[in-house]
Design a protein around this motif. Structure first.
Motif, PDB file in Angstrom:
ATOM      1  N   MET A 137      98.052  48.867  92.982  1.00  0.00           N
ATOM      2  CA  MET A 137      97.945  50.306  93.254  1.00  0.00           C
ATOM      3  C   MET A 137      97.958  50.550  94.755  1.00  0.00           C
ATOM      4  O   MET A 137      97.166  49.989  95.504  1.00  0.00           O
ATOM      5  CB  MET A 137      96.643  50.853  92.651  1.00  0.00           C
ATOM      6  N   ARG A 138      98.837  51.414  95.170  1.00  0.00           N
ATOM      7  CA  ARG A 138      98.938  51.704  96.592  1.00  0.00           C
ATOM      8  C   ARG A 138      97.862  52.707  97.003  1.00  0.00           C
ATOM      9  O   ARG A 138      97.670  53.744  96.372  1.00  0.00           O
ATOM     10  CB  ARG A 138     100.320  52.276  96.892  1.00  0.00           C
ATOM     11  N   PHE A 139      97.151  52.415  98.075  1.00  0.00           N
ATOM     12  CA  PHE A 139      96.048  53.266  98.528  1.00  0.00           C
ATOM     13  C   PHE A 139      96.570  54.200  99.606  1.00  0.00           C
ATOM     14  O   PHE A 139      96.470  53.955 100.799  1.00  0.00           O
ATOM     15  CB  PHE A 139      94.925  52.380  99.084  1.00  0.00           C
ATOM     16  N   VAL A 140      97.186  55.324  99.198  1.00  0.00           N
ATOM     17  CA  VAL A 140      97.783  56.259 100.128  1.00  0.00           C
ATOM     18  C   VAL A 140      96.739  57.271 100.577  1.00  0.00           C
ATOM     19  O   VAL A 140      95.630  57.336 100.068  1.00  0.00           O
ATOM     20  CB  VAL A 140      98.991  56.965  99.474  1.00  0.00           C
ATOM     21  N   ARG A 141      97.158  58.105 101.561  1.00  0.00           N
ATOM     22  CA  ARG A 141      96.214  59.042 102.161  1.00  0.00           C
ATOM     23  C   ARG A 141      95.639  60.004 101.127  1.00  0.00           C
ATOM     24  O   ARG A 141      94.458  60.309 101.113  1.00  0.00           O
ATOM     25  CB  ARG A 141      96.896  59.806 103.284  1.00  0.00           C
ATOM     26  N   GLY A 142      96.481  60.527 100.221  1.00  0.00           N
ATOM     27  CA  GLY A 142      95.997  61.448  99.205  1.00  0.00           C
ATOM     28  C   GLY A 142      94.994  60.799  98.281  1.00  0.00           C
ATOM     29  O   GLY A 142      93.976  61.396  97.918  1.00  0.00           O
ATOM     30  N   ASP A 143      95.270  59.554  97.870  1.00  0.00           N
ATOM     31  CA  ASP A 143      94.338  58.822  97.025  1.00  0.00           C
ATOM     32  C   ASP A 143      93.009  58.636  97.743  1.00  0.00           C
ATOM     33  O   ASP A 143      91.940  58.749  97.139  1.00  0.00           O
ATOM     34  CB  ASP A 143      94.906  57.446  96.649  1.00  0.00           C
ATOM     35  N   ARG A 144      93.071  58.336  99.030  1.00  0.00           N
ATOM     36  CA  ARG A 144      91.855  58.094  99.800  1.00  0.00           C
ATOM     37  C   ARG A 144      90.989  59.337  99.850  1.00  0.00           C
ATOM     38  O   ARG A 144      89.765  59.265  99.688  1.00  0.00           O
ATOM     39  CB  ARG A 144      92.216  57.660 101.220  1.00  0.00           C
ATOM     40  N   ALA A 145      91.608  60.512 100.042  1.00  0.00           N
ATOM     41  CA  ALA A 145      90.839  61.753 100.108  1.00  0.00           C
ATOM     42  C   ALA A 145      90.136  62.033  98.788  1.00  0.00           C
ATOM     43  O   ALA A 145      88.949  62.378  98.757  1.00  0.00           O
ATOM     44  CB  ALA A 145      91.763  62.914 100.473  1.00  0.00           C
ATOM     45  N   VAL A 146      90.862  61.886  97.684  1.00  0.00           N
ATOM     46  CA  VAL A 146      90.263  62.130  96.369  1.00  0.00           C
ATOM     47  C   VAL A 146      89.146  61.136  96.097  1.00  0.00           C
ATOM     48  O   VAL A 146      88.079  61.496  95.580  1.00  0.00           O
ATOM     49  CB  VAL A 146      91.343  62.052  95.269  1.00  0.00           C
ATOM     50  N   THR A 147      89.372  59.880  96.438  1.00  0.00           N
ATOM     51  CA  THR A 147      88.367  58.844  96.212  1.00  0.00           C
ATOM     52  C   THR A 147      87.106  59.114  97.020  1.00  0.00           C
ATOM     53  O   THR A 147      85.981  59.026  96.507  1.00  0.00           O
ATOM     54  CB  THR A 147      88.932  57.461  96.585  1.00  0.00           C
ATOM     55  N   LEU A 148      87.277  59.453  98.299  1.00  0.00           N
ATOM     56  CA  LEU A 148      86.122  59.733  99.142  1.00  0.00           C
ATOM     57  C   LEU A 148      85.360  60.963  98.653  1.00  0.00           C
ATOM     58  O   LEU A 148      84.129  60.976  98.667  1.00  0.00           O
ATOM     59  CB  LEU A 148      86.564  59.928 100.591  1.00  0.00           C
ATOM     60  N   LEU A 149      86.077  61.985  98.206  1.00  0.00           N
ATOM     61  CA  LEU A 149      85.415  63.171  97.680  1.00  0.00           C
ATOM     62  C   LEU A 149      84.604  62.840  96.436  1.00  0.00           C
ATOM     63  O   LEU A 149      83.492  63.357  96.239  1.00  0.00           O
ATOM     64  CB  LEU A 149      86.443  64.260  97.364  1.00  0.00           C
ATOM     65  N   ALA A 150      85.145  61.975  95.572  1.00  0.00           N
ATOM     66  CA  ALA A 150      84.421  61.575  94.361  1.00  0.00           C
ATOM     67  C   ALA A 150      83.150  60.812  94.707  1.00  0.00           C
ATOM     68  O   ALA A 150      82.086  61.044  94.124  1.00  0.00           O
ATOM     69  CB  ALA A 150      85.319  60.724  93.470  1.00  0.00           C
ATOM     70  N   LEU A 151      83.240  59.905  95.683  1.00  0.00           N
ATOM     71  CA  LEU A 151      82.074  59.120  96.087  1.00  0.00           C
ATOM     72  C   LEU A 151      81.032  59.991  96.776  1.00  0.00           C
ATOM     73  O   LEU A 151      79.817  59.827  96.551  1.00  0.00           O
ATOM     74  CB  LEU A 151      82.509  57.979  96.999  1.00  0.00           C
ATOM     75  N   ILE A 152      81.483  60.916  97.626  1.00  0.00           N
ATOM     76  CA  ILE A 152      80.548  61.822  98.291  1.00  0.00           C
ATOM     77  C   ILE A 152      79.834  62.689  97.259  1.00  0.00           C
ATOM     78  O   ILE A 152      78.610  62.881  97.311  1.00  0.00           O
ATOM     79  CB  ILE A 152      81.288  62.700  99.310  1.00  0.00           C
ATOM     80  N   ALA A 153      80.593  63.213  96.302  1.00  0.00           N
ATOM     81  CA  ALA A 153      79.992  64.068  95.272  1.00  0.00           C
ATOM     82  C   ALA A 153      78.967  63.296  94.447  1.00  0.00           C
ATOM     83  O   ALA A 153      77.894  63.827  94.115  1.00  0.00           O
ATOM     84  CB  ALA A 153      81.080  64.630  94.359  1.00  0.00           C
ATOM     85  N   SER A 154      79.261  62.034  94.122  1.00  0.00           N
ATOM     86  CA  SER A 154      78.310  61.241  93.343  1.00  0.00           C
ATOM     87  C   SER A 154      77.021  61.021  94.117  1.00  0.00           C
ATOM     88  O   SER A 154      75.922  61.118  93.556  1.00  0.00           O
ATOM     89  CB  SER A 154      78.935  59.895  92.944  1.00  0.00           C
ATOM     90  N   GLY A 155      77.126  60.734  95.403  1.00  0.00           N
ATOM     91  CA  GLY A 155      75.927  60.536  96.216  1.00  0.00           C
ATOM     92  C   GLY A 155      75.088  61.788  96.324  1.00  0.00           C
ATOM     93  O   GLY A 155      73.855  61.744  96.228  1.00  0.00           O
ATOM     94  N   LEU A 156      75.740  62.934  96.516  1.00  0.00           N
ATOM     95  CA  LEU A 156      75.013  64.196  96.610  1.00  0.00           C
ATOM     96  C   LEU A 156      74.339  64.547  95.282  1.00  0.00           C
ATOM     97  O   LEU A 156      73.189  65.022  95.257  1.00  0.00           O
ATOM     98  CB  LEU A 156      75.967  65.324  97.020  1.00  0.00           C
ATOM     99  N   LEU A 157      75.039  64.319  94.172  1.00  0.00           N
ATOM    100  CA  LEU A 157      74.459  64.629  92.869  1.00  0.00           C
ATOM    101  C   LEU A 157      73.285  63.721  92.556  1.00  0.00           C
ATOM    102  O   LEU A 157      72.280  64.172  91.980  1.00  0.00           O
ATOM    103  CB  LEU A 157      75.536  64.519  91.783  1.00  0.00           C
ATOM    104  N   TRP A 158      73.373  62.447  92.913  1.00  0.00           N
ATOM    105  CA  TRP A 158      72.244  61.553  92.687  1.00  0.00           C
ATOM    106  C   TRP A 158      71.026  62.004  93.491  1.00  0.00           C
ATOM    107  O   TRP A 158      69.893  61.736  93.106  1.00  0.00           O
ATOM    108  CB  TRP A 158      72.614  60.121  93.046  1.00  0.00           C
ATOM    109  N   GLY A 159      71.261  62.692  94.591  1.00  0.00           N
ATOM    110  CA  GLY A 159      70.151  63.160  95.403  1.00  0.00           C
ATOM    111  C   GLY A 159      69.295  64.210  94.715  1.00  0.00           C
ATOM    112  O   GLY A 159      68.129  64.399  95.079  1.00  0.00           O
ATOM    113  N   ILE A 160      69.840  64.904  93.709  1.00  0.00           N
ATOM    114  CA  ILE A 160      69.055  65.939  93.023  1.00  0.00           C
ATOM    115  C   ILE A 160      68.294  65.387  91.823  1.00  0.00           C
ATOM    116  O   ILE A 160      67.540  66.131  91.182  1.00  0.00           O
ATOM    117  CB  ILE A 160      69.962  67.105  92.557  1.00  0.00           C
TER     118      ILE A 160
END
Length: 313
Positions: free
Chosen positions: A1-24
């Motif tokens: 799987m090629r890790f292109v810029r668009g994939d990276r943005a979506v992946t980072l957003l998913a990880l950020i969202a998971s961390g924020l949600l775990w905080g609640i």
């Protein structure tokens, strides 16, 4: 799987969202415990979250994940951890619990080193020492409903979680993460039910509107959503990079504890918070300093089914 810029943005957003949600999760647990016992809360939280995951995984995926080791780690890593964590949160403040839970990535890395499954440099060792010192300061300066007993219970769950995450590396190999999580959630709920009947009594009593809404929010936004988002991101980057985003949890929990619950925030609490976060930061700097991102691991669905049960630590 090629890790292109668009994939990276979506992946980072998913990880950020998971961390924020775990905080609640800690603040929501605090509200839910006002009407539901810790063990019954575990039953509801994981039982409800297991249903949509099982539907997505399908029969084939669930059959491949129904092994005694996966079930056992579900009982220990989810059921026992959350029951004890609920007991601890009921005896301490939201801010204290959030900060202690936030040291999970550090203690997990330390466990890897102690078991001889990895090496770290001087910077990481300094991070371990700083984070553990911060936990000690926070636990020793209980205020605003915080107690040493509650802090210690939460710390025990952090140690169990670190061991669980290490074991998951072999449990997940060759299997669908969704199916494994569904089985483990179901096992945690079933194992917690008899404990709840003994320790919490009857679940028939009405918990009240506030606690009931907190249970539902904890199930959807504190369990189902963050675990799914984290699994999505983790499948596309190296594990140590995904683990960085777990560090968002204590920041959110500490802030909510001070703002929404009126937890006492004095010099000791601030120093402990900064020490924990500083220790975590020191451990993530080596990974953030890499010039190129590590190659993403192979997708679990593309791996062949294992011929036998993988060995656990």
């Amino acid at each position: 799987m090629r890790f292109v810029r668009g994939d990276r943005a979506v992946t980072l957003l998913a990880l950020i969202a998971s961390g924020l949600l775990w905080g609640i999760t800690v603040p929501l647990t605090k509200v839910a415990l006002a009407g539901v016992g810790p063990a019954w809360l575990t039953v509801a939280r994981f039982g409800l979250a297991a249903v949509p995951l099982a539907l997505v995984a399908g029969r084939r995926g669930l059959r491949g994940a129904l092994t005694w080791k996966i079930v056992l780690w579900g009982v220990l890593g989810y059921g026992l951890v959350v029951v004890l964590q609920g007991q601890g949160i009921a005896r301490t403040s939201v801010s204290h619990a959030s900060l202690i839970i936030g040291a999970t990535p550090v203690l997990g890395a330390l466990l890897v080193v102690l078991l001889g499954r990895g090496r770290v440099g001087a910077l990481s060792w300094a991070g371990f020492a700083l984070a553990l010192a911060g936990i000690g300061v926070v636990a020793a300066n209980g205020a605003g409903g915080a107690t040493l007993a509650g802090d210690l219970l939460v710390l025990v769950t952090v140690l169990l979680t670190a061991a669980f995450l290490l074991a998951q590396q072999t449990v997940l190999a060759g299997r669908s993460p969704v199916a494994v999580t569904a089985v483990q959630f179901g096992a945690a709920a079933l194992a917690s039910a008899p404990v709840a009947a003994v320790t919490d009594g009857s679940p028939v009593r009405a918990p009240g509107t506030g606690p009931l809404l907190a249970v539902l929010a904890l199930t959807v936004f504190g369990t189902l959503a963050p675990y799914t988002l984290f699994a999505f991101g983790q499948a596309r980057v190296a594990p140590e990079i995904a683990g960085i985003f777990l560090n968002l949890e204590p920041v959110v929990g500490f802030a909510l504890g001070a703002v929404a619950f009126g937890d006492h925030v004095g010099p000791a609490q601030v120093f402990g918070a900064l020490a924990v976060l500083g220790g975590i930061a020191l451990n993530t700097l080596p990974y953030l300093g890499r010039r190129t991102p590590p190659a993403p691991p192979a997708r679990r669905d593309d791996l062949p089914e294992p011929e036998r049960e993988p060995a656990l630590v």
